[in-house]
Design a protein around this motif. Structure first.
Motif, PDB file in Angstrom:
ATOM      1  N   GLY A 176     -13.479   1.579 -28.532  1.00 42.51           N
ATOM      2  CA  GLY A 176     -13.447   2.789 -27.730  1.00 42.51           C
ATOM      3  C   GLY A 176     -14.774   3.125 -27.071  1.00 42.51           C
ATOM      4  N   TRP A 177     -15.817   2.373 -27.371  1.00 41.44           N
ATOM      5  CA  TRP A 177     -17.113   2.622 -26.741  1.00 41.44           C
ATOM      6  C   TRP A 177     -17.077   2.157 -25.282  1.00 41.44           C
ATOM      7  N   PRO A 178     -17.808   2.824 -24.400  1.00 41.54           N
ATOM      8  CA  PRO A 178     -17.666   2.540 -22.959  1.00 41.54           C
ATOM      9  C   PRO A 178     -18.150   1.168 -22.514  1.00 41.54           C
ATOM     10  N   MET A 199      -9.761 -11.123 -40.549  1.00 43.37           N
ATOM     11  CA  MET A 199     -10.063 -11.770 -39.274  1.00 43.37           C
ATOM     12  C   MET A 199      -8.950 -11.509 -38.253  1.00 43.37           C
ATOM     13  N   LEU A 200      -7.716 -11.679 -38.669  1.00 39.84           N
ATOM     14  CA  LEU A 200      -6.609 -11.428 -37.752  1.00 39.84           C
ATOM     15  C   LEU A 200      -6.518  -9.948 -37.387  1.00 39.84           C
ATOM     16  N   GLY A 201      -6.939  -9.076 -38.310  1.00 38.96           N
ATOM     17  CA  GLY A 201      -6.947  -7.649 -38.020  1.00 38.96           C
ATOM     18  C   GLY A 201      -7.954  -7.297 -36.945  1.00 38.96           C
ATOM     19  N   THR A 206      -8.742  -5.873 -31.147  1.00 41.51           N
ATOM     20  CA  THR A 206      -9.314  -6.179 -29.833  1.00 41.51           C
ATOM     21  C   THR A 206      -8.212  -6.350 -28.800  1.00 41.51           C
ATOM     22  N   GLN A 207      -7.172  -7.090 -29.159  1.00 40.77           N
ATOM     23  CA  GLN A 207      -6.100  -7.332 -28.194  1.00 40.77           C
ATOM     24  C   GLN A 207      -5.307  -6.060 -27.905  1.00 40.77           C
ATOM     25  N   ARG A 208      -5.173  -5.202 -28.913  1.00 43.58           N
ATOM     26  CA  ARG A 208      -4.503  -3.919 -28.657  1.00 43.58           C
ATOM     27  C   ARG A 208      -5.284  -3.086 -27.645  1.00 43.58           C
ATOM     28  N   GLY A 232      -4.628 -18.264 -33.125  1.00 40.88           N
ATOM     29  CA  GLY A 232      -5.198 -17.031 -33.649  1.00 40.88           C
ATOM     30  C   GLY A 232      -5.735 -16.080 -32.607  1.00 40.88           C
ATOM     31  N   GLY A 233      -5.823 -16.523 -31.349  1.00 43.28           N
ATOM     32  CA  GLY A 233      -6.149 -15.580 -30.283  1.00 43.28           C
ATOM     33  C   GLY A 233      -7.464 -15.710 -29.557  1.00 43.28           C
TER      34      GLY A 233
END
Length: 602
Positions: A176-178, A199-201, A206-208, A232-233
């Protein structure tokens, strides 16, 4: 003139940009008569003018006469190339041993106008507050410095103990930081492959947030573990060293990041995937990862990387695309950065030669920032608070005896696991060497180029010292090099031929609050003070570069002939890159991710 951070959004500037392009309002700046390096079309377009308003490009075309008013600044390009400001896709400010402000001062004259920084070094010392310090500093700069939230602090849980810990909750907060652009390199690749919930969390958080996940797959295995990591992304990876590494990453939908830092020379091998293998270069980007202050001041930054890529056979425009448009597209900033096109931030430089790439005039956000290698604006220093200092807490002064490896009783020599340094690469080799024993201790052996190496805990004052051996530095005589820059947990890392010299060097760093020290024959040959988190100096980059130069000379005086031995030294504790490392808990086999003994037996 003083430069400051910040630029109005396109939405807030759109009316003026349209008016300037249409000839209804004058521009703030016009650059006339250049050769436009168009990274979209791959063309070099002569006779191009550029008009700038509100820090953004308003018009790019054959004549901007309509945009010139009485107060418009006009720069004559005189046929020079108009090159988009260069972007470093992945880097660590702390590796320059200077603050973000000083890093920017050093690289602006080299044409770098955008950096994507992962401050996981300061995060390992100061945690989330340390990340926020660098995040806030970056927003004051006259160029673009976006911050990736570190996700691996510590980098290898259970194999090292850092000064702080970061997990999914901290990552979610930082999103949420700019000025946070995404998640930093996901170094704990075994954790991702194993489906570790933390790690997945972090990746999910980040992806959310709709942001980019940085990768770090430091393994040559391109089989199932690699495929699991890709699933894993992570959206990019900079740990490749071979042409097949670049190909594998691009095929899996990642950007292959090719790095040329002070000690990592991974571009030449991997770029062959493009020049010889025909790999589509659109998903290949260039970066530095780690640049020593001496490299920045003496050799350059992203201009150095682009020149090197061109020397490997890339078309100049293709190499420039890899350091501009490709990077901007990767981070979702194509409408802001990476090209000379309407609406984008007015970041460019003038160069008279597209292959040699001399950087002659640098413009950032429509302001002339540098000319002929010198800053044309003042970039005020940034004041770090007291909480970022006095971070070297040993608990007690160390002694020579602390750097002893006990030997089995009654033997003259033993087989030992030894870290083998690989010049110009991050990986090490796991060696086995037979070392002599005297007075109940295993000794280093100059004849085999084997030195002592140790990690001294410095975050909590526990007094813990872990010991081992390393080969490849070439040190002779009675000497030691100690550093509080010890990726990634940044304890005190010391290499030496003499236990007494090792103790003296470590204690000296405790006195000055961190840095790098070279001791030889009982005297101090060189010292770079790094009082901010034990990682960064509060002096000018030029001053730090001079001290770093003396440091390199001192290491050479001790017998070291490695290219950028400072960087090689600092990575001996990086327990996420194979094969063998040392941390505060002991020697670690990074192929199996488990501790191993120093002494194998008689």
């Amino acid at each position: 003139m003083t430069a400051s951070g910040g630029i109005a959004s396109w939405a807030d500037s759109a009316a003026r940009l349209v008016a300037v392009a249409a000839g209804r309002m004058p521009a703030d700046l016009v650059v006339r008569g250049g050769r436009w390096v168009n990274v979209y079309s791959g063309e070099i377009i002569p006779g191009t003018d550029v008009a700038v308003a509100a820090g953004r490009f308003a018009f790019v075309g054959p004549s901007a006469t309509h945009a010139i008013g009485p107060d418009t600044q006009v720069i004559e390009a005189e046929g020079r190339f108009l090159v988009p400001g260069l972007c470093d896709a992945h880097m660590h400010v702390e590796s320059g041993m200077v603050t973000a402000t000083e890093f920017a001062r050093a690289v602006i004259p080299h044409g770098t106008t955008t950096m994507f920084v992962d401050p996981h070094e300061i995060a390992n010392v100061l945690g989330l507050p340390g990340v926020r310090l660098l995040h806030d500093e970056a927003m004051t700069l006259p160029v673009n410095m976006f911050v990736q939230m570190p996700g691996c602090v510590p980098s290898a849980p259970g194999l090292e103990q850092a000064g702080a810990a970061i997990g999914p909750a901290e990552v979610a907060e930082a999103m949420g930081w700019p000025n946070i652009i995404g998640l930093g390199e996901m170094m704990n690749f075994p954790g991702v492959v194993a489906g570790d919930p933390a790690m997945l969390g972090e990746i999910a958080a980040t992806q959310r947030a709709g942001k980019v996940v940085g990768g770090h797959y430091a393994s040559p295995d391109l089989g199932l573990p690699f495929h699991a990591y890709a699933a894993g992304g992570p959206a990019d990876d900079h740990e490749g060293t071979r042409p097949e590494d670049a190909v594998a990453r691009v095929r899996q939908g990642m950007r292959a990041m090719l790095r040329l830092g002070s000690a990592w020379y991974d571009v030449a091998a991997q770029v062959r995937a493009v020049t010889e293998g025909g790999l589509d270069p659109r998903n290949v980007v260039l970066c530095t990862d780690d640049s020593h202050s001496g490299t920045l001041v003496e050799d350059g930054h992203m201009d150095r990387v682009v020149r090197h890529a061109i020397a490997q056979g890339l078309r100049p425009v293709t190499a420039i695309q890899m350091a501009t448009l490709n990077t901007a597209q990767h981070f979702g900033l194509e409408r802001e950065l990476g090209s000379i096109a309407p609406g984008r931030r007015a970041d460019l430089f003038l160069s008279s030669d597209l292959a040699r790439l001399p950087v002659e005039v640098v413009i950032g956000r429509g302001v002339v920032l540098a000319r002929d290698g010198a800053l044309a604006v003042e970039v005020p220093p940034y004041a770090y608070p007291a909480s970022a200092r006095d971070t070297v807490r040993l608990g007690r002064a160390v002694r020579a005896v602390d750097f002893s490896v006990p030997a089995p009783a009654g033997v003259e020599s033993v087989a030992c696991n030894v870290i083998g340094v690989v010049e110009n690469q991050a990986p090490t080799r796991a060696l086995v060497r037979r070392l002599p024993c005297r007075n109940g201790r295993v000794e280093a052996d100059a004849a085999q180029d084997v030195c002592h190496v140790a990690v001294v805990e410095r975050h909590r004052g526990t007094g813990t010292v872990s010991n081992g051996f390393v080969s490849g530095f070439g040190y002779t005589g009675s000497c030691a090099v100690a550093s509080t820059v010890a990726h990634d947990s940044h304890h005190v890392l010391v290499v030496g031929t003499s236990r007494e010299a090792m103790a003296a060097a470590v204690n000296r760093l405790a006195e000055v609050g961190g840095g790098i020290c070279v001791m030889r024959d009982g005297r101090e040959l060189a010292l770079v003070e790094l009082p901010i988190a034990g990682l960064m100096s509060d002096e000018r980059a030029e001053v730090v570069a001079r001290k770093a130069g003396r440091l390199v000379a001192a290491m050479a005086e001790c017998g070291c002939g490695l290219n950028n031995a400072v960087m090689q030294h600092s990575l001996l504790a990086l327990v996420v890159i194979p094969e063998l490392r040392i941390s505060d808990i002991g020697l670690v086999d990074v192929r199996r991710f488990q501790p191993v003994p120093v002494v194998l037996g008689a």
